[in-house]
Structures are given as structure tokens and as C-alpha cells.
Motif scaffolding. Structure first.
Motif, PDB file in Angstrom:
ATOM      1  N   LEU A 124      12.096  -3.918  -5.275  1.00 59.57           N
ATOM      2  CA  LEU A 124      10.434  -4.076  -4.985  1.00 59.57           C
ATOM      3  C   LEU A 124      10.052  -5.466  -5.297  1.00 59.57           C
ATOM      4  N   ASP A 125      10.639  -6.149  -6.238  1.00 54.43           N
ATOM      5  CA  ASP A 125      10.150  -7.327  -6.683  1.00 54.43           C
ATOM      6  C   ASP A 125      10.075  -8.550  -5.596  1.00 54.43           C
ATOM      7  N   ARG A 126      11.430  -8.525  -4.875  1.00 49.25           N
ATOM      8  CA  ARG A 126      11.521  -9.671  -3.901  1.00 49.25           C
ATOM      9  C   ARG A 126      11.899  -8.956  -2.581  1.00 49.25           C
ATOM     10  N   PRO A 127      11.037  -8.275  -1.884  1.00 52.41           N
ATOM     11  CA  PRO A 127      11.371  -7.879  -0.732  1.00 52.41           C
ATOM     12  C   PRO A 127      11.664  -8.318   0.390  1.00 52.41           C
ATOM     13  N   TRP A 128      11.636  -9.793   0.595  1.00 56.10           N
ATOM     14  CA  TRP A 128      11.978 -10.748   1.435  1.00 56.10           C
ATOM     15  C   TRP A 128      13.526 -11.250   1.459  1.00 56.10           C
ATOM     16  N   VAL A 129      14.104 -10.742   0.364  1.00 54.89           N
ATOM     17  CA  VAL A 129      15.554 -11.062  -0.049  1.00 54.89           C
ATOM     18  C   VAL A 129      16.380  -9.979   0.282  1.00 54.89           C
ATOM     19  N   ALA A 130      17.499  -9.943   0.795  1.00 47.09           N
ATOM     20  CA  ALA A 130      18.496  -8.952   0.840  1.00 47.09           C
ATOM     21  C   ALA A 130      19.550  -9.406  -0.036  1.00 47.09           C
ATOM     22  N   GLY A 131      19.185  -9.255  -1.420  1.00 46.82           N
ATOM     23  CA  GLY A 131      20.030  -9.600  -2.617  1.00 46.82           C
ATOM     24  C   GLY A 131      21.463  -9.072  -2.379  1.00 46.82           C
ATOM     25  N   GLN A 144       6.750   7.265  -8.919  1.00 45.86           N
ATOM     26  CA  GLN A 144       7.857   6.788  -9.065  1.00 45.86           C
ATOM     27  C   GLN A 144       8.858   6.823  -7.883  1.00 45.86           C
ATOM     28  N   LEU A 145       9.512   5.822  -7.270  1.00 47.17           N
ATOM     29  CA  LEU A 145      10.068   5.700  -6.250  1.00 47.17           C
ATOM     30  C   LEU A 145      11.619   6.655  -6.387  1.00 47.17           C
ATOM     31  N   GLN A 146      11.744   7.360  -5.714  1.00 42.31           N
ATOM     32  CA  GLN A 146      13.017   7.985  -5.703  1.00 42.31           C
ATOM     33  C   GLN A 146      14.017   7.952  -4.167  1.00 42.31           C
ATOM     34  N   ALA A 198      12.791  -6.374   3.527  1.00 39.76           N
ATOM     35  CA  ALA A 198      11.634  -5.532   4.144  1.00 39.76           C
ATOM     36  C   ALA A 198      11.580  -5.393   5.579  1.00 39.76           C
ATOM     37  N   ARG A 199      11.675  -6.595   6.130  1.00 38.81           N
ATOM     38  CA  ARG A 199      11.185  -6.736   7.633  1.00 38.81           C
ATOM     39  C   ARG A 199      12.477  -6.661   8.365  1.00 38.81           C
ATOM     40  N   GLY A 200      13.615  -6.231   7.854  1.00 35.87           N
ATOM     41  CA  GLY A 200      14.703  -6.132   8.657  1.00 35.87           C
ATOM     42  C   GLY A 200      15.334  -7.068   9.339  1.00 35.87           C
ATOM     43  N   ALA A 251      13.722   7.329   1.144  1.00 36.95           N
ATOM     44  CA  ALA A 251      12.995   6.867  -0.168  1.00 36.95           C
ATOM     45  C   ALA A 251      11.524   7.804  -0.173  1.00 36.95           C
ATOM     46  N   SER A 252      11.246   7.929  -1.226  1.00 37.14           N
ATOM     47  CA  SER A 252       9.927   8.520  -1.496  1.00 37.14           C
ATOM     48  C   SER A 252       9.305   8.202  -2.831  1.00 37.14           C
ATOM     49  N   GLY A 253       7.991   8.596  -2.961  1.00 32.30           N
ATOM     50  CA  GLY A 253       7.302   8.434  -4.271  1.00 32.30           C
ATOM     51  C   GLY A 253       6.801   6.875  -4.311  1.00 32.30           C
ATOM     52  N   SER A 254       7.022   6.030  -3.399  1.00 33.14           N
ATOM     53  CA  SER A 254       6.552   4.593  -3.814  1.00 33.14           C
ATOM     54  C   SER A 254       5.116   4.473  -3.090  1.00 33.14           C
ATOM     55  N   THR A 255       4.274   3.783  -3.682  1.00 38.30           N
ATOM     56  CA  THR A 255       3.030   3.327  -3.335  1.00 38.30           C
ATOM     57  C   THR A 255       3.184   2.409  -2.143  1.00 38.30           C
ATOM     58  N   SER A 256       4.293   1.729  -1.924  1.00 40.06           N
ATOM     59  CA  SER A 256       4.486   0.642  -1.134  1.00 40.06           C
ATOM     60  C   SER A 256       5.778   0.843  -0.235  1.00 40.06           C
TER      61      SER A 256
END
Length: 126
Positions: free
Chosen positions: A100-107, A1-3, A53-55, A24-29
Motif C-alpha cells: 500500500l505504501d508504494r503502489p507505483w512500484v512492483a517491488g 483491514q485488507l484481506q 497499481a496501474r499495471g 483482495a477485499s476490505g481496503s478503503t483504497s
């Protein structure tokens, strides 16, 4: 569980600066987008800024553009919000959130984000 844990909130005078951190901690990704939102008393939650995600993609609200800067340290799984030229209207609880679902987007919408921190208080007052 991500925290997510925000820190760095404080009381400052107008024109001052602060740096908020979101760890951020606890995520597998570690591949996700992160955003900052804020909520002032009696007001709705407001988008502040986001970084993908890539900044590569960074978005800011018009109200903070040119004054706030988002950056990330992937090695530390931490995102920072550098806030300069602070104004009384910046007073709010600041939250970070992860997509997590759309890491390429800065929504810019709160509904884009799956995980939220508990927030850190920023007060700008003379």
C-alpha cells in the motif's frame, strides 16, 4: 483491514498450466501493488512476480520469466498468475501480497509488502 485470498492451486503434471487468483477485499483504497511469492518445503520464500497499481510495471523472477504471466482485473480487485510450462521445481505454496505504501512500484522484496494471504499449494509432479 485488507484481506487477501488465493485460490487455484492444484496438482498438475510437468508441462501443464494453472491459473492462480488473488482476491483482495476490505481496503478503503484499490490503489496498490500486488506480488506473488512462493515457498517450497525447506527453502526460503522466493519472489515470483509483481505488478504495480496501474499495471504498467511488471517484474518477474528469472526462474519464471517467459512462463508465468501476471494480470489484474481492477473491477474485481483480483490479480491472476497464469503459469505455463510448469516444472517440478515450481512446486511450492504460492502467496500473494499487497504494498500500500508504494503502489507505483512492483517491488521484488518481501519486506516491501504489508499484507499477505494464506497461500495456495501448487504441486507439479508426474
Amino acid at each position: 483491514q485488507l484481506q487477501l485470498v488465493e485460490s487455484g492451486g492444484a496438482s498438475v503434471q510437468p508441462g501443464g498450466s494453472l491459473i492462480l487468483s488473488c482476491a483482495a477485499s476490505g481496503s478503503t483504497s484499490d490503489y496498490y501493488a500486488i506480488a506473488w511469492f512462493r515457498q517450497a518445503p525447506g527453502k526460503e520464500r522466493e519472489f515470483v512476480g509483481a505488478i504495480n497499481a496501474r499495471g504498467i510495471t511488471i517484474n518477474y523472477s528469472d526462474s519464471v520469466k517467459g512462463r508465468f504471466t501476471i494480470s489484474k482485473d481492477n473491477a474485481k480487485n483480483t490479480v491472476y498468475l497464469q503459469m505455463d510450462s510448469l516444472k517440478p521445481e515450481d512446486t511450492a505454496v504460492y502467496y500473494c501480497a499487497v504494498d500500500l505504501d508504494r503502489p507505483w512500484v512492483a517491488g521484488v522484496a518481501g519486506n516491501d509488502y504489508d499484507y499477505w494471504g494464506l497461500g495456495t499449494q501448487v504441486t507439479v509432479s508426474s
